[in-house]
Scaffold this motif. Structure first.
Motif, PDB file in Angstrom:
ATOM      1  N   GLY A  12       0.834  -1.199   0.000  1.00 46.97           N
ATOM      2  CA  GLY A  12       0.000   0.000   0.000  1.00 46.97           C
ATOM      3  C   GLY A  12       0.863   1.240   0.000  1.00 46.97           C
ATOM      4  N   THR A  13       1.814   1.262  -0.904  1.00 41.38           N
ATOM      5  CA  THR A  13       2.943   2.193  -0.825  1.00 41.38           C
ATOM      6  C   THR A  13       2.606   3.651  -1.111  1.00 41.38           C
ATOM      7  OG1 THR A  13       5.270   2.410  -1.482  1.00 41.38           O
ATOM      8  CG2 THR A  13       3.671   1.947  -3.234  1.00 41.38           C
ATOM      9  N   ASP A  14       1.555   3.913  -1.915  1.00 42.57           N
ATOM     10  CA  ASP A  14       1.212   5.269  -2.336  1.00 42.57           C
ATOM     11  C   ASP A  14       2.391   5.896  -3.087  1.00 42.57           C
ATOM     12  OD1 ASP A  14      -0.234   7.523  -2.770  1.00 42.57           O
ATOM     13  OD2 ASP A  14      -0.322   8.187  -0.703  1.00 42.57           O
ATOM     14  N   ASP A  64       0.743  -1.724  -4.559  1.00 40.24           N
ATOM     15  CA  ASP A  64      -0.472  -0.968  -4.263  1.00 40.24           C
ATOM     16  C   ASP A  64      -1.609  -1.585  -5.044  1.00 40.24           C
ATOM     17  OD1 ASP A  64      -0.699   2.046  -2.844  1.00 40.24           O
ATOM     18  OD2 ASP A  64      -2.441   1.390  -3.985  1.00 40.24           O
ATOM     19  N   PRO A  80      -1.940   5.467  -7.230  1.00 41.30           N
ATOM     20  CA  PRO A  80      -0.824   5.597  -6.290  1.00 41.30           C
ATOM     21  C   PRO A  80       0.465   4.980  -6.828  1.00 41.30           C
ATOM     22  CG  PRO A  80      -2.806   4.959  -5.138  1.00 41.30           C
ATOM     23  CD  PRO A  80      -3.122   4.879  -6.607  1.00 41.30           C
ATOM     24  N   LEU A  81       0.338   3.882  -7.560  1.00 40.95           N
ATOM     25  CA  LEU A  81       1.544   3.243  -8.094  1.00 40.95           C
ATOM     26  C   LEU A  81       2.205   4.133  -9.145  1.00 40.95           C
ATOM     27  CD1 LEU A  81       2.584   0.522  -7.107  1.00 40.95           C
ATOM     28  CD2 LEU A  81       1.832  -0.472  -9.260  1.00 40.95           C
TER      29      LEU A  81
END
Length: 234
Positions: free
Chosen positions: A26-28, A49, A54-55
């Motif tokens: 869920g790196t954003d 993600d 976000p990716l």
């Protein structure tokens, strides 16, 4: 190019060991893995993600900071896009405790890794789930960021506690954020209690449990305050 992390993200990054290969779920914007690569902590990192937006942010930031060739980006749910042999450290931050448990449940190989967890809510649910799986909270830290205090755990295989009001490491460290954090939890528990008592059909068992939790937190905060004040004046 230098990157500065927020206090919360920095505390998470500090738990990554030198030479580790981490995956940030869920790196954003992928700030933590990019910082690990820039600082020399890691030579390679992964970021996943669930959403393409976000990716794409992460991809743009990776190129901006010149680490795109060492940051592997994967689109998918939780740890599903990753293979067990690709990483030794798993970062799950900024999501609810039940969500974290669900991601780990679907990828049980991650329980053999170094886990860095920052559950936003339901820490009690996550702690018990980890305990049932033979995973212990090995260290705990607090970080003040954007008007809120965040709890961060380092976890791994071991014998832990299924329930506790506060991690002993926070008391042992004399963490200056401990008392404000306890006060936040007391207020939050009181808010939950009000909601339970005002319900059309109040759940007496749930109300009693929350009342015990609130009383326990209050007693703990008072005890810590008294002990630290005594140490300060002696």
């Amino acid at each position: 190019m230098e990157m500065r992390l927020s206090p919360r993200l920095q505390r998470i990054a500090d738990y990554v060991e030198a030479g580790a290969v981490a995956v940030d779920v869920g790196t954003d914007h992928a700030y933590v893995p990019i910082w690990l690569l820039l600082s020399g902590v890691s030579e390679r990192a992964y970021a996943t993600d669930l959403r393409p937006g976000p990716l794409q942010n992460a991809r743009e930031d990776a190129f901006r900071y010149g680490v795109a060739d060492r940051l592997v980006l994967r689109l998918g749910d939780g740890l599903a896009p990753c293979a067990p042999e690709e990483c030794d450290t798993v970062i799950l931050a900024g999501m609810g405790g039940e969500t974290v448990a669900g991601i780990l449940e679907r990828s049980p190989w991650a329980l053999e890794k170094r886990l860095i967890l920052q559950p936003q809510t339901r820490q009690d649910v996550l702690r018990r789930w980890l305990w049932e799986k033979g995973v212990a909270v090995q260290d705990a830290s607090l970080a003040y960021d954007t008007g809120r205090i965040y709890l961060i755990w380092l976890a791994g295989r071991g014998e832990g506690e299924p329930e506790t009001l506060v991690d002993r490491q926070l008391i042992e460290k004399r963490d200056p954020l401990l008392l404000p954090w306890l006060e936040e939890r007391i207020k939050y528990t009181a808010k939950l209690l009000r909601g339970l008592t005002q319900a059309r059909d109040p759940d007496r068992e749930a109300i009693a449990a929350r009342e015990r939790e609130k009383a326990g937190l209050r007693a703990l905060a008072d005890a810590v305050c008294t002990e630290w004040e005594k140490e300060r004046t002696t």
